[in-house]
Design a protein around this motif. Sequence first.
Motif, PDB file in Angstrom:
ATOM      1  N   ALA A  98      54.209  37.380  27.309  1.00 37.17           N
ATOM      2  CA  ALA A  98      53.052  37.874  28.262  1.00 37.17           C
ATOM      3  C   ALA A  98      51.907  36.206  28.219  1.00 37.17           C
ATOM      4  O   ALA A  98      51.747  35.743  26.659  1.00 37.17           O
ATOM      5  CB  ALA A  98      52.286  39.029  27.502  1.00 37.17           C
ATOM      6  N   SER A  99      52.063  35.812  28.982  1.00 39.52           N
ATOM      7  CA  SER A  99      51.117  34.587  28.784  1.00 39.52           C
ATOM      8  C   SER A  99      49.689  35.321  29.244  1.00 39.52           C
ATOM      9  O   SER A  99      49.111  35.716  30.223  1.00 39.52           O
ATOM     10  CB  SER A  99      51.416  33.997  30.654  1.00 39.52           C
ATOM     11  N   HIS A 147      58.432  39.955  31.969  1.00 42.43           N
ATOM     12  CA  HIS A 147      57.457  38.852  31.137  1.00 42.43           C
ATOM     13  C   HIS A 147      55.650  39.485  32.672  1.00 42.43           C
ATOM     14  O   HIS A 147      55.875  39.782  33.667  1.00 42.43           O
ATOM     15  CB  HIS A 147      57.388  37.420  32.093  1.00 42.43           C
ATOM     16  N   LEU A 148      54.894  39.043  31.598  1.00 43.83           N
ATOM     17  CA  LEU A 148      53.262  39.109  32.534  1.00 43.83           C
ATOM     18  C   LEU A 148      52.620  37.829  32.025  1.00 43.83           C
ATOM     19  O   LEU A 148      52.414  37.732  30.868  1.00 43.83           O
ATOM     20  CB  LEU A 148      53.703  40.179  32.368  1.00 43.83           C
ATOM     21  N   HIS A 149      51.722  38.088  33.502  1.00 44.97           N
ATOM     22  CA  HIS A 149      51.011  37.309  33.443  1.00 44.97           C
ATOM     23  C   HIS A 149      49.528  37.652  33.637  1.00 44.97           C
ATOM     24  O   HIS A 149      49.175  38.268  34.340  1.00 44.97           O
ATOM     25  CB  HIS A 149      51.626  35.554  34.588  1.00 44.97           C
ATOM     26  N   VAL A 150      48.775  37.759  32.643  1.00 49.34           N
ATOM     27  CA  VAL A 150      47.613  38.291  32.088  1.00 49.34           C
ATOM     28  C   VAL A 150      46.448  37.254  32.709  1.00 49.34           C
ATOM     29  O   VAL A 150      46.361  36.553  31.373  1.00 49.34           O
ATOM     30  CB  VAL A 150      47.519  39.091  30.992  1.00 49.34           C
ATOM     31  N   GLU A 151      45.661  37.148  33.569  1.00 49.88           N
ATOM     32  CA  GLU A 151      44.375  36.596  33.774  1.00 49.88           C
ATOM     33  C   GLU A 151      43.102  37.034  32.545  1.00 49.88           C
ATOM     34  O   GLU A 151      42.824  37.701  33.141  1.00 49.88           O
ATOM     35  CB  GLU A 151      43.869  36.318  34.937  1.00 49.88           C
ATOM     36  N   LEU A 152      43.104  36.380  31.561  1.00 48.87           N
ATOM     37  CA  LEU A 152      41.952  37.552  30.758  1.00 48.87           C
ATOM     38  C   LEU A 152      40.706  37.328  31.287  1.00 48.87           C
ATOM     39  O   LEU A 152      39.142  37.407  31.427  1.00 48.87           O
ATOM     40  CB  LEU A 152      41.922  36.615  28.987  1.00 48.87           C
ATOM     41  N   THR A 153      40.590  35.725  31.547  1.00 48.05           N
ATOM     42  CA  THR A 153      39.030  35.395  33.062  1.00 48.05           C
ATOM     43  C   THR A 153      39.223  34.617  33.516  1.00 48.05           C
ATOM     44  O   THR A 153      40.018  33.606  33.267  1.00 48.05           O
ATOM     45  CB  THR A 153      37.597  34.928  32.196  1.00 48.05           C
ATOM     46  N   VAL A 180      60.392  39.927  38.312  1.00 54.11           N
ATOM     47  CA  VAL A 180      59.825  40.030  37.003  1.00 54.11           C
ATOM     48  C   VAL A 180      59.296  39.375  36.237  1.00 54.11           C
ATOM     49  O   VAL A 180      58.990  39.582  35.196  1.00 54.11           O
ATOM     50  CB  VAL A 180      61.689  39.318  36.284  1.00 54.11           C
ATOM     51  N   PHE A 181      58.256  39.330  37.173  1.00 52.66           N
ATOM     52  CA  PHE A 181      57.101  37.980  35.942  1.00 52.66           C
ATOM     53  C   PHE A 181      56.216  38.226  37.023  1.00 52.66           C
ATOM     54  O   PHE A 181      55.082  36.855  37.538  1.00 52.66           O
ATOM     55  CB  PHE A 181      57.254  36.392  36.311  1.00 52.66           C
ATOM     56  N   PRO A 182      55.543  39.066  37.606  1.00 51.70           N
ATOM     57  CA  PRO A 182      54.175  39.584  37.992  1.00 51.70           C
ATOM     58  C   PRO A 182      52.819  39.010  36.988  1.00 51.70           C
ATOM     59  O   PRO A 182      52.683  38.152  35.848  1.00 51.70           O
ATOM     60  CB  PRO A 182      53.940  40.888  38.250  1.00 51.70           C
ATOM     61  N   CYS A 183      51.907  38.355  38.077  1.00 53.72           N
ATOM     62  CA  CYS A 183      50.262  38.518  37.490  1.00 53.72           C
ATOM     63  C   CYS A 183      49.238  39.661  37.975  1.00 53.72           C
ATOM     64  O   CYS A 183      49.356  40.307  38.288  1.00 53.72           O
ATOM     65  CB  CYS A 183      49.955  37.405  38.144  1.00 53.72           C
ATOM     66  N   VAL A 184      48.752  39.741  36.556  1.00 50.44           N
ATOM     67  CA  VAL A 184      47.629  40.146  36.129  1.00 50.44           C
ATOM     68  C   VAL A 184      45.965  39.367  36.241  1.00 50.44           C
ATOM     69  O   VAL A 184      46.117  39.121  35.312  1.00 50.44           O
ATOM     70  CB  VAL A 184      47.643  41.928  35.428  1.00 50.44           C
ATOM     71  N   LEU A 185      45.587  39.656  37.485  1.00 53.26           N
ATOM     72  CA  LEU A 185      44.474  38.866  37.867  1.00 53.26           C
ATOM     73  C   LEU A 185      43.142  39.261  36.686  1.00 53.26           C
ATOM     74  O   LEU A 185      43.324  40.539  36.794  1.00 53.26           O
ATOM     75  CB  LEU A 185      44.063  38.486  38.996  1.00 53.26           C
ATOM     76  N   ALA A 186      42.097  39.397  36.575  1.00 51.07           N
ATOM     77  CA  ALA A 186      41.133  39.591  35.759  1.00 51.07           C
ATOM     78  C   ALA A 186      40.554  41.088  36.150  1.00 51.07           C
ATOM     79  O   ALA A 186      39.862  41.953  35.009  1.00 51.07           O
ATOM     80  CB  ALA A 186      40.019  38.259  35.529  1.00 51.07           C
ATOM     81  N   ASP A 187      40.381  41.069  36.742  1.00 50.30           N
ATOM     82  CA  ASP A 187      39.495  42.113  38.203  1.00 50.30           C
ATOM     83  C   ASP A 187      40.663  43.437  37.996  1.00 50.30           C
ATOM     84  O   ASP A 187      40.335  44.884  38.878  1.00 50.30           O
ATOM     85  CB  ASP A 187      38.892  42.371  38.879  1.00 50.30           C
ATOM     86  N   CYS A 232      53.075  36.279  41.590  1.00 52.80           N
ATOM     87  CA  CYS A 232      52.803  34.868  41.049  1.00 52.80           C
ATOM     88  C   CYS A 232      51.297  34.599  40.765  1.00 52.80           C
ATOM     89  O   CYS A 232      50.196  35.011  41.625  1.00 52.80           O
ATOM     90  CB  CYS A 232      53.436  34.367  42.026  1.00 52.80           C
ATOM     91  N   ASP A 233      51.058  34.357  39.830  1.00 51.34           N
ATOM     92  CA  ASP A 233      49.664  33.373  39.392  1.00 51.34           C
ATOM     93  C   ASP A 233      49.597  32.586  40.173  1.00 51.34           C
ATOM     94  O   ASP A 233      47.765  32.079  40.644  1.00 51.34           O
ATOM     95  CB  ASP A 233      49.846  32.849  37.939  1.00 51.34           C
TER      96      ASP A 233
END
Length: 370
Positions: A117-118, A68-74, A294-301, A307-308
Amino acid sequence: MRKSKRTEYILRSPKILYNVLVRGRYDFEYDLMPVHCEGMPLAKRLNLLKAGANLVTRRQRPWSWPIHLHVELTNYCNLRCPVCPTGNGALERRPAAMAPSLFKQLMDEVGPYLLTASLWGWGESLLHPRLAEILRMVQERGITTFLSTNGQNLDRPDVVQALIDYPPTYLIVALDGLTDETNSVYRAGARVAPALAGVNQIARAKRDRGRRYPILHHRYMAMRHNEHEMPQLRQFARENQFDITTIRTLSIIDAQDETEHRKLVPSTEELQAYRYRDNDRLQRRDFICERAFVFPCVLADGTVTACDQDFNAQQPYGKLTERQSFADLWWGESAARIRKTIRGNADSFSQCRNCPFRDRPANDCSILRL
């Protein structure tokens, strides 16, 4: 994840193993949203099984890629919600929208292994200036996607077209009131009309094209000022062409002062995210963190976090760049050190002390699907 849920997962592992390896199928729920993964390629099947082992061992250096992946679009928003770090000014990062080139790099590297993906973070995702391009790239990967919005620009023609042409699996429209008066108590500055106009346009396009997606999901966060509207939710969702409605509980955030949060907690105990005694939130000891493994977060930059909830990236794995791959960060020294701390001394991180999941009786933030 509650310890009981982890035990249940382990007991079900022989059946899961058969379904994944032999049938290429894996069915589960993500925050009460059904997910059906079928026809998975071998690489994704093997990675899923390795990820299952990570849930048991929680290795400092996981055996698997994320599933799983948490992706911050903005990380900027058009509303000012009182207990959101973006809305109340606690977010200290510069406003940013994820560059499509960075998103492509991420999907090229991690996409072959992802189940879901979130596509949201601490900002309004539909404000991304190149939304259609982002949605097109993730759709090509065969990933189940969740896109959450406050709906304030959901009636814009370019936004509607992007969501019709490259639909996420679930389009989550967060409306916490059936009228502007109720909805804007928490979502300061929000109007209901543009959200419903967009939903109706998308629903009509789905019918005209014979499509299933996006699944139109009305998410209603229960709070003290809106709990009286609960009996009307089914009719509201039906009249406005939503496919499903879920009731979500109000989470704490990483903040020293819970005053604003307490004002919003519903009076009905079943609608509360946590249990209280003498006005103090009861702490639980049966929670096992899985996100860092298993479920990291990628911030907008491009900053990668465990975690988010680490919204200011106080404990980053590192930053994704053209020269720095996701693999470098995922299996790197910083990530291993952070996971070790989460396993043995999580309270040393403020975002872990105030984890919105740790003290919940339930596993999910949402508690009811209508």
